[in-house]
Design a protein around this motif. Structure first.
Motif, mmCIF file in Angstrom:
data_model
loop_
_atom_site.group_PDB
_atom_site.id
_atom_site.type_symbol
_atom_site.label_atom_id
_atom_site.label_comp_id
_atom_site.label_asym_id
_atom_site.label_seq_id
_atom_site.Cartn_x
_atom_site.Cartn_y
_atom_site.Cartn_z
ATOM 1 N N ASP A 21 0.930 -0.640 0.498
ATOM 2 C CA ASP A 21 0.010 0.097 0.492
ATOM 3 C C ASP A 21 0.659 1.529 -0.171
ATOM 4 O O ASP A 21 0.524 2.518 -0.485
ATOM 5 N N GLN A 22 1.613 0.887 0.485
ATOM 6 C CA GLN A 22 2.660 1.941 0.712
ATOM 7 C C GLN A 22 3.856 2.518 -0.552
ATOM 8 O O GLN A 22 3.588 3.575 -0.723
ATOM 9 N N ARG A 23 3.689 1.218 -1.069
ATOM 10 C CA ARG A 23 4.607 1.791 -2.358
ATOM 11 C C ARG A 23 3.139 2.358 -3.271
ATOM 12 O O ARG A 23 3.854 2.761 -4.454
ATOM 13 N N ASP A 24 2.068 2.028 -3.357
ATOM 14 C CA ASP A 24 1.239 2.227 -4.888
ATOM 15 C C ASP A 24 0.778 4.059 -4.480
ATOM 16 O O ASP A 24 0.526 4.667 -5.221
ATOM 17 N N ARG A 25 1.549 4.303 -3.277
ATOM 18 C CA ARG A 25 0.748 5.771 -2.504
ATOM 19 C C ARG A 25 1.889 6.358 -2.920
ATOM 20 O O ARG A 25 1.666 7.368 -3.604
ATOM 21 N N LYS A 26 3.143 6.024 -3.073
ATOM 22 C CA LYS A 26 3.860 6.608 -3.502
ATOM 23 C C LYS A 26 3.893 6.391 -5.082
ATOM 24 O O LYS A 26 4.269 7.609 -5.070
ATOM 25 N N VAL A 27 3.676 5.781 -5.617
ATOM 26 C CA VAL A 27 3.580 6.170 -7.396
ATOM 27 C C VAL A 27 2.116 6.338 -7.620
ATOM 28 O O VAL A 27 2.855 7.479 -8.423
ATOM 29 N N ASN A 28 1.554 6.447 -6.368
ATOM 30 C CA ASN A 28 0.427 7.429 -7.591
ATOM 31 C C ASN A 28 1.000 9.378 -6.720
ATOM 32 O O ASN A 28 -0.380 9.817 -7.916
ATOM 33 N N ASN A 29 0.998 9.313 -5.638
ATOM 34 C CA ASN A 29 1.491 10.879 -5.858
ATOM 35 C C ASN A 29 2.537 11.020 -7.706
ATOM 36 O O ASN A 29 2.483 12.387 -6.899
ATOM 37 N N ILE A 30 2.725 10.270 -7.883
ATOM 38 C CA ILE A 30 3.640 11.191 -9.077
ATOM 39 C C ILE A 30 2.752 10.954 -10.316
ATOM 40 O O ILE A 30 3.397 11.547 -12.102
ATOM 41 N N GLY A 31 1.786 10.595 -9.964
ATOM 42 C CA GLY A 31 0.867 10.814 -11.233
ATOM 43 C C GLY A 31 0.027 9.921 -12.088
ATOM 44 O O GLY A 31 -0.627 9.669 -12.985
ATOM 45 N N TYR A 32 0.674 8.714 -11.572
ATOM 46 C CA TYR A 32 -0.137 7.608 -12.272
ATOM 47 C C TYR A 32 -0.534 6.378 -11.564
ATOM 48 O O TYR A 32 0.104 5.768 -10.009
ATOM 49 N N PRO A 34 -0.398 1.820 -11.084
ATOM 50 C CA PRO A 34 -0.003 0.980 -10.924
ATOM 51 C C PRO A 34 -0.137 -0.056 -11.664
ATOM 52 O O PRO A 34 0.817 -0.732 -12.386
ATOM 53 N N LYS A 35 -2.152 -0.317 -11.768
ATOM 54 C CA LYS A 35 -2.415 -0.646 -12.736
ATOM 55 C C LYS A 35 -1.310 -0.558 -14.628
ATOM 56 O O LYS A 35 -1.792 -1.407 -15.171
ATOM 57 N N ALA A 36 -1.997 0.764 -14.771
ATOM 58 C CA ALA A 36 -1.355 1.259 -15.777
ATOM 59 C C ALA A 36 -0.267 1.362 -16.243
ATOM 60 O O ALA A 36 0.132 -0.027 -17.371
ATOM 61 N N ILE A 37 0.612 0.964 -15.294
ATOM 62 C CA ILE A 37 2.173 0.033 -15.832
ATOM 63 C C ILE A 37 1.993 -1.299 -16.374
ATOM 64 O O ILE A 37 2.957 -1.599 -16.653
ATOM 65 N N ASP A 38 1.471 -1.628 -15.437
ATOM 66 C CA ASP A 38 0.956 -3.217 -15.721
ATOM 67 C C ASP A 38 1.329 -3.286 -16.843
ATOM 68 O O ASP A 38 1.264 -4.778 -17.548
ATOM 69 N N ILE A 39 -0.446 -2.714 -17.269
ATOM 70 C CA ILE A 39 -0.658 -3.018 -18.725
ATOM 71 C C ILE A 39 -0.024 -2.605 -19.548
ATOM 72 O O ILE A 39 -0.385 -3.569 -20.551
ATOM 73 N N LEU A 40 0.615 -1.483 -19.398
ATOM 74 C CA LEU A 40 1.770 -1.229 -20.428
ATOM 75 C C LEU A 40 2.943 -2.483 -20.696
ATOM 76 O O LEU A 40 3.485 -2.530 -22.234
ATOM 77 N N ILE A 41 2.910 -3.064 -19.221
ATOM 78 C CA ILE A 41 4.241 -3.987 -19.683
ATOM 79 C C ILE A 41 3.447 -5.241 -21.275
ATOM 80 O O ILE A 41 4.190 -5.398 -21.592
ATOM 81 N N ARG A 42 3.114 -5.271 -21.204
ATOM 82 C CA ARG A 42 2.245 -6.178 -22.260
ATOM 83 C C ARG A 42 2.428 -5.689 -23.623
ATOM 84 O O ARG A 42 1.982 -6.510 -24.249
ATOM 85 N N GLU A 59 -7.324 6.246 -14.808
ATOM 86 C CA GLU A 59 -7.788 7.668 -14.814
ATOM 87 C C GLU A 59 -6.189 8.379 -15.740
ATOM 88 O O GLU A 59 -6.389 10.344 -15.656
ATOM 89 N N ALA A 60 -5.340 8.125 -15.248
ATOM 90 C CA ALA A 60 -4.129 8.772 -16.070
ATOM 91 C C ALA A 60 -3.527 7.463 -16.791
ATOM 92 O O ALA A 60 -3.492 6.447 -16.791
ATOM 93 N N LEU A 61 -2.497 8.166 -18.163
ATOM 94 C CA LEU A 61 -1.844 7.409 -18.868
ATOM 95 C C LEU A 61 -0.322 7.169 -17.867
ATOM 96 O O LEU A 61 -0.045 8.181 -17.258
ATOM 97 N N PRO A 62 0.273 6.394 -17.999
ATOM 98 C CA PRO A 62 1.129 5.905 -17.413
ATOM 99 C C PRO A 62 2.919 6.683 -18.033
ATOM 100 O O PRO A 62 2.574 6.635 -19.054
ATOM 101 N N LEU A 63 3.138 7.509 -16.941
ATOM 102 C CA LEU A 63 4.240 8.062 -17.969
ATOM 103 C C LEU A 63 5.040 7.183 -18.401
ATOM 104 O O LEU A 63 5.810 8.233 -19.389
ATOM 105 N N LEU A 88 2.553 12.885 -25.640
ATOM 106 C CA LEU A 88 2.169 11.872 -26.377
ATOM 107 C C LEU A 88 2.686 12.275 -27.368
ATOM 108 O O LEU A 88 2.636 11.187 -28.012
ATOM 109 N N SER A 89 3.096 13.054 -27.698
ATOM 110 C CA SER A 89 3.243 13.961 -29.003
ATOM 111 C C SER A 89 4.385 13.638 -29.306
ATOM 112 O O SER A 89 5.195 13.512 -30.530
ATOM 113 N N GLN A 90 4.890 12.473 -28.532
ATOM 114 C CA GLN A 90 6.104 11.561 -28.457
ATOM 115 C C GLN A 90 6.540 10.312 -29.511
ATOM 116 O O GLN A 90 7.183 9.823 -30.399
ATOM 117 N N LEU A 91 5.034 10.037 -29.362
ATOM 118 C CA LEU A 91 4.662 8.831 -30.242
ATOM 119 C C LEU A 91 4.383 9.404 -31.517
ATOM 120 O O LEU A 91 3.980 9.568 -32.124
#
Length: 129
Positions: A21-32, A34-42, A59-63, A88-91
């Motif tokens: 939970d602490q790791r999730d809160r820390k990750v959420n504080n910078i704008g994305y 954790p689930k989004a990252i897991d999805i992106l890894i696919r 709610e936000a795209l992974p950085l 996103l324009s970097q794509l």
């Protein structure tokens, strides 16, 4: 993690989940999320130039998405996105972008830098012209 014999198993699990939970809160504080990252890894560049993150309650795209230069197709429809990062324009290879059925009120001005973009679906948002 060292487990002491006198600790009850439920106490050990509480400690493990508490750290998660602490790791999730820390990750959420910078704008994305954790689930989004897991999805992106696919969608590694070696196997796919398409990423479909439809209906994932994002709610936000992974950085990290901006580093996925291999993508030609991105579908993030039916989520809860309120904004699309100008990064996103970097794509540069992106040809198809589906951001429909979100909570968007505007599209980033930098989207015009995506010179390969042929299809943009932004229906069913809150965009005001």
């Amino acid at each position: 993690m060292q487990v002491l014999e006198r600790e009850a198993p439920h106490m050990v699990m509480r400690e493990i989940w508490g750290k998660q939970d602490q790791r999730d809160r820390k990750v959420n504080n910078i704008g994305y999320r954790p689930k989004a990252i897991d999805i992106l890894i696919r969608f590694p560049p070696e196997t796919s130039d398409r990423a479909v993150m439809r209906d994932e309650n994002l709610e936000a795209l992974p950085l990290q998405l901006e580093s996925c230069a291999h993508l030609t197709y991105l579908d993030v429809s039916t989520n809860f996105l309120r904004e699309i990062s100008p990064a996103l324009s970097q794509l540069r290879r992106l040809e198809h972008l589906n951001v429909s059925a979100n909570e968007l009120i505007a599209l980033p001005d930098s989207l015009h830098l995506s010179t390969q973009l042929q299809v943009l679906n932004a229906r069913n948002n809150r965009i005001i012209e």
